[in-house]
Design a protein around this motif. Sequence first.
Motif, short mmCIF file in Angstrom:
data_model
loop_
_atom_site.label_atom_id
_atom_site.label_comp_id
_atom_site.label_asym_id
_atom_site.label_seq_id
_atom_site.Cartn_x
_atom_site.Cartn_y
_atom_site.Cartn_z
N UNK A 51 0.75 -1.31 -0.02
CA UNK A 51 -0.09 -0.07 -0.02
C UNK A 51 0.97 1.07 -0.05
N UNK A 52 0.39 2.30 -0.61
CA UNK A 52 1.25 3.45 -0.86
C UNK A 52 0.39 4.63 -0.47
N UNK A 53 0.89 5.33 0.75
CA UNK A 53 0.24 6.49 1.27
C UNK A 53 0.09 7.69 0.13
N UNK A 54 1.46 7.86 -0.61
CA UNK A 54 1.38 8.95 -1.47
C UNK A 54 2.62 8.99 -2.30
N UNK A 55 2.50 9.54 -3.60
CA UNK A 55 3.32 9.53 -4.35
C UNK A 55 3.59 10.99 -5.10
N UNK A 56 4.46 11.68 -4.84
CA UNK A 56 4.58 13.15 -5.35
C UNK A 56 6.02 13.45 -5.77
N UNK A 57 6.21 14.26 -6.81
CA UNK A 57 7.36 14.82 -7.16
C UNK A 57 7.86 16.12 -6.46
N UNK A 58 8.91 16.28 -5.84
CA UNK A 58 9.08 17.38 -5.33
C UNK A 58 10.54 17.93 -5.46
N UNK A 59 10.95 19.19 -5.79
CA UNK A 59 12.32 19.67 -6.13
C UNK A 59 12.84 19.54 -4.50
N UNK A 60 14.36 19.37 -4.59
CA UNK A 60 15.20 19.24 -3.37
C UNK A 60 14.81 20.23 -2.37
N UNK A 61 14.54 21.37 -2.87
CA UNK A 61 14.27 22.46 -1.99
C UNK A 61 13.06 22.03 -1.03
N UNK B 272 7.73 8.64 -2.29
CA UNK B 272 6.92 7.39 -2.12
C UNK B 272 6.88 7.40 -0.60
N UNK B 273 5.73 7.68 -0.26
CA UNK B 273 5.47 7.18 1.51
C UNK B 273 4.50 5.96 1.53
N UNK B 274 5.18 5.23 2.32
CA UNK B 274 4.35 3.85 2.48
C UNK B 274 4.01 3.64 4.19
N UNK B 275 3.09 2.91 4.67
CA UNK B 275 3.20 2.72 5.78
C UNK B 275 3.75 1.53 6.50
N UNK B 276 4.58 0.74 5.64
CA UNK B 276 5.28 -0.30 6.56
C UNK B 276 6.50 -0.65 5.65
N UNK B 277 7.38 -1.25 6.39
CA UNK B 277 8.53 -1.87 5.85
C UNK B 277 8.18 -2.94 4.54
N UNK B 278 7.26 -3.71 4.80
CA UNK B 278 6.66 -4.61 3.77
C UNK B 278 6.33 -3.87 2.39
#
Length: 602
Positions: free
Chosen positions: A1-11, A198-204
């Motif tokens: 499961x993926x919480x969110x996927x977003x592209x951000x600049x390094x800043x 990419x944020x996920x809720x677990x190591x799995x």
Amino acid sequence: MINSVKDYPVSHYFNLDGAQQFFIPKYQREYVWGRNNWEDLFNDLEDASTGHFMGSIICVNKQTDGMAGSRLELIDGQQRFTTISLLFCALYRRLEENQKPDQDLMVELANLKNRIFLKGTNDWRFEPSEQAQNKTDFQRILSELFPKQVSEPKGLKNFGNRRIAKAYSYFIDRLKALSDLEALALLDKLKAAILVKIEVPSHSDAFVLFETINNRGIPLSAIDIIKNNLLAELDKREEYGIDRAFEEWKDLIDLLPEPAVQERFLRHLYNMFKYLKLVEVQGCSRATRSNLITIYDTVLRRRPVWVFQQLQDKAKTYSSLINPVEAKEQWGDAASLALQDLLRLGAAPAYAFLLWVSQVAKSQKWDEGHALQQMAAYLTRWFFWRNLTDTPATRDLDPMFMELVNEILVDLRGGKFDGLSDFIERTRGWLLQTAPSEEICNARLRGDVYLENYEATRFMLCKLEETHQTKETKHDLWAQDSRGRPVFTVEHILPKTENLSAGWVRMLEASGNGSSDAIRQRCTHNLGNLTLSGYNSKLGKMEYSRKRDRKNESGDFIGYRNGLYLNASLEQRSEWNEDAIAQRSDVLVKEVKSILGLREKP
């Protein structure tokens, strides 16, 4: 499961006003990027117009808002984040050297400082791994740049020889050649570079993503993730703590140093002991590469200390199973030799069942070494025919051994075994039912065995030769040269080449069995036409009599008069044809079935 996927600049990650921090847990591996990686990043930034894509990172975050002042564990992206932080530091040092900074430059320096630290605090925006003194080395750099905020670490030796220092020095050197305007332009490009978060809720969930993501970083393996999760759990236990846990983990990994073997061990361990309530994970009927993290995440949450103890104990056994030298020390010569045969066959699935046999022998107070020797000897026979016939299929082997454990376990718990011998016989009988039929085995053995499975064919020829060796005639048939290649290889008596010499053509066609090429195609890969030779390349296409009598420069026989049992019948022959191959095949087939037959006791 993926919480969110977003592209951000390094800043955005190193936000001037943000309270978000990223950290590498102390039990993760160290920074491993080298000069090529630093050079690629620097050159890419210089060449890019803006928005250079740097790949993706994976963070574990159980919060709804990942940028709301929390600390995110960076699972994949350590190499890039560490390098970005070092480049920020190098840029700060380069721009600070300006003796007459204007107001814009002063603002930029202040902003740079707030990218390295949380604004108004001494908290680092990014904390590197503690492995290989990464975090301490980074502290050393920060203490030089910001002595009022960061104290210099004490007792730091060999700083300049480690990767953090080398990366920082590399960027310092590259920036020396840039003017202030060029350095500021590079800083702008670094801030504008894009990273997908990419944020996920677990190591799995994090591990599943590694299968499809290809970055310049060094992606974590299943073992890395399981280790991180295990040590994180043990760090919460007063009786353990992270330092003890990490040291014991290193001892475990030393037993099984290859990542592929580590992963296989974890799969085998679950599959063989899944019947235990503490081990079984709902929805995971069998451990596979894709669900391994889910399994161990679940089991670790139940009883991490017990799981770790089991891993340590079983890893010692597994290490001995796959290392004949260790097996000899632990279980004696007989067990070591039997396990060595399994290793040579490449019978990796057998180790799962032998791991369980070891545990059963201990619990029943049987002779563990004898149990493993007997079982390994029969598994060698079983796997020889399985490899030769490809029956059962590879995908069916793990489920098959799991079914075997469940079957035997019923009788074991019912007290139906009268000692080790009954246990061995019951297991052999069950395995025999899964083996290829006699008809399939005979057909394969009398067919083109060389083409069907070279490794099984070489193993078979070596076992035939070993059976007849004496102290006077013994050769190390498994010896390897300096490049790790076998010295003794399979030699075709009748060459397999299409362009046979005139002598071979006359000899083959004299029998009246058809053209030489038709005969070659019918029988060149048959068992009767195969032998072992340490001088394969020097025999090659030679005619039969020359191969038979071939000598080296020292006058030693290197052809078929070399003293090998397999060549004994060849010494007396003056010709080699289809009838001779058939006769030799008959003899060798009988011997193979006698030595490696499934229905005879080892």
